[in-house]
Write a protein that holds these residues in place. Structure first.
Motif, PDB file in Angstrom:
ATOM      1  N   SER A 271       0.824  -1.209   0.000  1.00  0.00           N
ATOM      2  CA  SER A 271       0.000   0.000   0.000  1.00  0.00           C
ATOM      3  C   SER A 271       0.856   1.255   0.000  1.00  0.00           C
ATOM      4  O   SER A 271       0.477   2.277  -0.590  1.00  0.00           O
ATOM      5  N   CYS A 272       2.017   1.199   0.646  1.00  0.00           N
ATOM      6  CA  CYS A 272       2.927   2.355   0.635  1.00  0.00           C
ATOM      7  C   CYS A 272       3.484   2.602  -0.761  1.00  0.00           C
ATOM      8  O   CYS A 272       3.550   3.737  -1.229  1.00  0.00           O
ATOM      9  N   VAL A 273       3.889   1.516  -1.434  1.00  0.00           N
ATOM     10  CA  VAL A 273       4.478   1.650  -2.768  1.00  0.00           C
ATOM     11  C   VAL A 273       3.488   2.236  -3.769  1.00  0.00           C
ATOM     12  O   VAL A 273       3.853   3.073  -4.606  1.00  0.00           O
ATOM     13  N   PHE A 274       2.219   1.825  -3.664  1.00  0.00           N
ATOM     14  CA  PHE A 274       1.221   2.282  -4.626  1.00  0.00           C
ATOM     15  C   PHE A 274       0.451   3.510  -4.157  1.00  0.00           C
ATOM     16  O   PHE A 274      -0.520   3.912  -4.801  1.00  0.00           O
ATOM     17  N   SER A 275       0.872   4.126  -3.053  1.00  0.00           N
ATOM     18  CA  SER A 275       0.250   5.375  -2.612  1.00  0.00           C
ATOM     19  C   SER A 275       0.722   6.515  -3.515  1.00  0.00           C
ATOM     20  O   SER A 275       1.848   6.508  -4.019  1.00  0.00           O
ATOM     21  N   TYR A 276      -0.153   7.499  -3.718  1.00  0.00           N
ATOM     22  CA  TYR A 276       0.204   8.596  -4.624  1.00  0.00           C
ATOM     23  C   TYR A 276       1.343   9.442  -4.066  1.00  0.00           C
ATOM     24  O   TYR A 276       2.110  10.052  -4.824  1.00  0.00           O
ATOM     25  N   LEU A 277       1.496   9.477  -2.736  1.00  0.00           N
ATOM     26  CA  LEU A 277       2.600  10.247  -2.164  1.00  0.00           C
ATOM     27  C   LEU A 277       3.945   9.599  -2.464  1.00  0.00           C
ATOM     28  O   LEU A 277       4.919  10.285  -2.786  1.00  0.00           O
ATOM     29  N   PHE A 278       4.017   8.261  -2.379  1.00  0.00           N
ATOM     30  CA  PHE A 278       5.276   7.588  -2.689  1.00  0.00           C
ATOM     31  C   PHE A 278       5.589   7.702  -4.178  1.00  0.00           C
ATOM     32  O   PHE A 278       6.740   7.931  -4.564  1.00  0.00           O
ATOM     33  N   ASP A 447      18.645  21.277 -22.353  1.00  0.00           N
ATOM     34  CA  ASP A 447      18.427  22.168 -21.218  1.00  0.00           C
ATOM     35  C   ASP A 447      16.971  22.600 -21.113  1.00  0.00           C
ATOM     36  O   ASP A 447      16.419  22.702 -20.013  1.00  0.00           O
ATOM     37  N   VAL A 448      16.335  22.846 -22.248  1.00  0.00           N
ATOM     38  CA  VAL A 448      14.905  23.193 -22.238  1.00  0.00           C
ATOM     39  C   VAL A 448      14.087  22.003 -21.745  1.00  0.00           C
ATOM     40  O   VAL A 448      13.127  22.166 -20.972  1.00  0.00           O
ATOM     41  N   TYR A 449      14.466  20.816 -22.161  1.00  0.00           N
ATOM     42  CA  TYR A 449      13.774  19.598 -21.731  1.00  0.00           C
ATOM     43  C   TYR A 449      13.841  19.453 -20.212  1.00  0.00           C
ATOM     44  O   TYR A 449      12.831  19.174 -19.541  1.00  0.00           O
ATOM     45  N   PHE A 450      15.023  19.649 -19.627  1.00  0.00           N
ATOM     46  CA  PHE A 450      15.164  19.526 -18.176  1.00  0.00           C
ATOM     47  C   PHE A 450      14.392  20.619 -17.444  1.00  0.00           C
ATOM     48  O   PHE A 450      13.881  20.395 -16.345  1.00  0.00           O
ATOM     49  N   LEU A 451      14.296  21.798 -18.023  1.00  0.00           N
ATOM     50  CA  LEU A 451      13.536  22.882 -17.397  1.00  0.00           C
ATOM     51  C   LEU A 451      12.054  22.524 -17.329  1.00  0.00           C
ATOM     52  O   LEU A 451      11.384  22.767 -16.310  1.00  0.00           O
ATOM     53  N   ILE A 452      11.530  21.932 -18.390  1.00  0.00           N
ATOM     54  CA  ILE A 452      10.122  21.518 -18.409  1.00  0.00           C
ATOM     55  C   ILE A 452       9.869  20.435 -17.363  1.00  0.00           C
ATOM     56  O   ILE A 452       8.876  20.477 -16.614  1.00  0.00           O
ATOM     57  N   ILE A 453      10.777  19.474 -17.284  1.00  0.00           N
ATOM     58  CA  ILE A 453      10.631  18.394 -16.306  1.00  0.00           C
ATOM     59  C   ILE A 453      10.647  18.948 -14.883  1.00  0.00           C
ATOM     60  O   ILE A 453       9.896  18.491 -14.004  1.00  0.00           O
ATOM     61  N   SER A 454      11.488  19.950 -14.633  1.00  0.00           N
ATOM     62  CA  SER A 454      11.573  20.512 -13.280  1.00  0.00           C
ATOM     63  C   SER A 454      10.271  21.170 -12.854  1.00  0.00           C
ATOM     64  O   SER A 454       9.897  21.128 -11.673  1.00  0.00           O
ATOM     65  N   PHE A 455       9.546  21.774 -13.795  1.00  0.00           N
ATOM     66  CA  PHE A 455       8.245  22.360 -13.459  1.00  0.00           C
ATOM     67  C   PHE A 455       7.230  21.260 -13.130  1.00  0.00           C
ATOM     68  O   PHE A 455       6.358  21.439 -12.270  1.00  0.00           O
ATOM     69  N   LEU A 456       7.327  20.116 -13.804  1.00  0.00           N
ATOM     70  CA  LEU A 456       6.427  19.002 -13.510  1.00  0.00           C
ATOM     71  C   LEU A 456       6.651  18.451 -12.104  1.00  0.00           C
ATOM     72  O   LEU A 456       5.741  17.835 -11.521  1.00  0.00           O
ATOM     73  N   CYS A 457       7.840  18.672 -11.562  1.00  0.00           N
ATOM     74  CA  CYS A 457       8.145  18.174 -10.220  1.00  0.00           C
ATOM     75  C   CYS A 457       7.325  18.860  -9.133  1.00  0.00           C
ATOM     76  O   CYS A 457       7.280  18.387  -7.987  1.00  0.00           O
ATOM     77  N   PHE A 458       6.672  19.975  -9.455  1.00  0.00           N
ATOM     78  CA  PHE A 458       5.818  20.643  -8.485  1.00  0.00           C
ATOM     79  C   PHE A 458       4.632  19.771  -8.077  1.00  0.00           C
ATOM     80  O   PHE A 458       3.964  20.051  -7.067  1.00  0.00           O
ATOM     81  N   VAL A 459       4.356  18.716  -8.844  1.00  0.00           N
ATOM     82  CA  VAL A 459       3.235  17.828  -8.530  1.00  0.00           C
ATOM     83  C   VAL A 459       3.391  17.239  -7.131  1.00  0.00           C
ATOM     84  O   VAL A 459       2.421  17.153  -6.367  1.00  0.00           O
ATOM     85  N   HIS A 460       4.611  16.840  -6.774  1.00  0.00           N
ATOM     86  CA  HIS A 460       4.814  16.184  -5.478  1.00  0.00           C
ATOM     87  C   HIS A 460       4.513  17.115  -4.299  1.00  0.00           C
ATOM     88  O   HIS A 460       3.682  16.761  -3.440  1.00  0.00           O
ATOM     89  N   PRO A 461       5.160  18.279  -4.181  1.00  0.00           N
ATOM     90  CA  PRO A 461       4.820  19.140  -3.035  1.00  0.00           C
ATOM     91  C   PRO A 461       3.356  19.569  -3.028  1.00  0.00           C
ATOM     92  O   PRO A 461       2.777  19.787  -1.960  1.00  0.00           O
ATOM     93  N   PHE A 462       2.727  19.685  -4.208  1.00  0.00           N
ATOM     94  CA  PHE A 462       1.313  20.030  -4.264  1.00  0.00           C
ATOM     95  C   PHE A 462       0.462  18.933  -3.619  1.00  0.00           C
ATOM     96  O   PHE A 462      -0.443  19.216  -2.815  1.00  0.00           O
TER      97      PHE A 462
END
Length: 473
Positions: A271-278, A447-462
């Motif tokens: 259940s921990c592995v398949f939780s959305y937070l993990f 570099d543009v690709y990595f910048l886009i990916i970094s913005f997607l990382c906001f999903v976790h703290p949200f």
């Protein structure tokens, strides 16, 4: 904090500093191995002498093959390190700390012994030795993280400092390079490390728990290590009954604590592995780890695309020295979570929500730093990118470890952290494809690709914020 707690934590810092992430000091070790003549047959040389080393232009083409062989040694060691994190985490959670650290100590000591016997004529020992010290060193970090449970609300600060020590353990091979240039034989240095590694054996059975340190701690002083080793012997049957009773009491206390959080039982590993937070934390870690690895792997190639060749050496040296400040910066990351936790703990009823609010702040800070790093790389701000990479390194690993330690049951920490680390390590297999993209379309596209990916990382703290600030019914 009593004496046992203090000595366990202080020696954990030293153990991780000198043995944890030594494999990431590979450039310094590679320097020594090259001068000693490892894989020199690829250049048709029995051993590099100073005249040949200085005549770089005449040896540039053949010595590329030597560099490729040495690079394969490092890549294999890092790959096995990451893949082994999950099984070692399972061993720690299932059989206890003593069992898993026995394996780690055996690998660490054995690795340095093999380095003592390795020569340019038996380079296969180099592959085995580097794999052993990398796997053993990482598990020292993994097993020592649980000591943060002894520090109560300061756990995040402890974890981030420990990760900073892991990053600064490149000092070990940096010291080797300095002493080697002063005339010290590498074998002597490795013999000293092999002897010092025996202290980790003593630490395992005197200053580490036989099983796992629970969180929260049971009422009263928690005894472990030397108390487990020298406790009064009892008949095996009575001892087994006593251990079962102790385990049931700890389980009952954990269950009582869970009930206070409106939870009946400890969540299962599945259940921990398949939780959305993990899942979201894993995405943040994998994306961030890959960005960090690519920055280091492509640093010289990136500089060559716009920097005069004569400046590259000094910039690479600056990168190395700045990286050594990670241990100084990493406590800032832990202090963020600790301050927020201590602020909200007396103000809200849910201890879990208070913890998640601090962890959400850590995640937000890490993502912001990653975005700033990508912008500095995109705009070719070399010095600023070096500084931001240092901050990014200080926050990245501490954030991942702190989140898993704080958001999930301690019974699953080793498995969850090992799985996260393994997935992050497997992402390094994508490096070749990204280098091909950079070769075809230039570093701008990557570099543009990595910048886009970094913005997607906001999903976790949200997602963490959504649960941390949700109103309890």
């Amino acid at each position: 904090m009593n004496f046992l707690y203090a000595i366990s934590i202080s020696t954990a810092y030293l153990e991780v500093l000198f043995f944890g992430g030594v494999i990431f000091g590979w450039p310094q070790l590679q320097y020594v191995l090259t001068k000693e003549g490892y894989f020199a047959e690829a250049c048709n040389l029995s051993k590099f002498n100073q005249t040949e080393l200085n005549n770089a232009s005449s040896l540039q083409q053949p010595c590329t093959k030597t560099a490729e062989h040495l690079s394969s040694v490092f890549q294999l060691a890092v790959l096995v390190l990451n893949v082994s994190a999950f099984p070692l985490g399972c061993i720690q959670d299932t059989f206890g700390t003593w069992a898993s650290r026995f394996i780690a100590c055996f690998l660490n000591t054995g690795g340095y012994v093999l380095l003592c016997f390795s020569t340019p004529q038996n380079t296969w020992l180099l592959y085995a030795a580097t794999v052993m010290i990398s796997v053993g060193g990482f598990h020292f970090l993994l097993s020592n993280v649980q000591l943060g449970n002894l520090t109560s609300s300061y756990r995040s600060i402890y974890v981030t400092i420990l990760n900073g020590m892991f990053g600064d353990s490149v000092l070990t091979f940096l010291l080797l390079q300095v002493l080697y240039d002063k005339g010290l034989k590498p074998r002597v240095f490795f013999q000293v490390l092999a002897a010092l590694s025996l202290l980790s054996w003593a630490r395992t059975f005197l200053l580490m728990p036989k099983k796992l340190i629970p969180f929260p701690l049971p009422n009263g002083l928690y005894k472990y290590g030397v108390f487990d080793l020298f406790k009064k012997k009892e008949p095996s049957s009575n001892l087994e009954i006593k251990e079962k009773v102790e385990d049931s009491l700890l389980t009952k206390k954990s269950t009582d604590s869970a009930k206070s959080e409106n939870t009946v039982t400890v969540p299962s590993f599945r259940s921990c592995v398949f939780s959305y937070l993990f899942i979201s934390n894993t995405f943040l870690y994998v994306a961030s780890y890959f960005r960090f690895a690519m920055y280091l792997a492509s640093f010289v190639s990136w500089l060559k695309s716009f920097t005069p060749t004569k400046e590259i050496g000094s910039l690479t040296e600056i990168l190395g020295y700045v990286t050594l400040t990670v241990a100084v910066i990493s406590p800032i990351n832990g202090a963020i979570a600790t301050y927020i936790l201590r602020y909200y703990k007396p103000r809200i009823k849910s201890a879990r929500q208070a913890t998640l609010r601090g962890l959400a702040a850590q995640g937000l800070a890490t993502v912001f730093i990653q975005i700033i790093l990508n912008i500095s790389v995109l705009t070719r701000q070399v010095y600023f990118s070096i500084v931001m990479n240092m901050f990014f390194r200080a926050f990245l690993f501490g954030t991942a470890f702190s989140f898993i330690a704080g958001a999930f049951p301690s019974q699953h920490f080793g498995k969850l952290m090992g799985l996260t680390q393994a997935l992050g390590g497997l992402s390094s297999l994508l490096q070749y494809a990204h280098f091909k993209v950079a070769a075809l379309y230039g570093f701008l596209a990557m570099d543009v690709y990595f910048l886009i990916i970094s913005f997607l990382c906001f999903v976790h703290p949200f997602l963490v914020c959504r649960e941390a600030y949700a109103k309890k019914k």
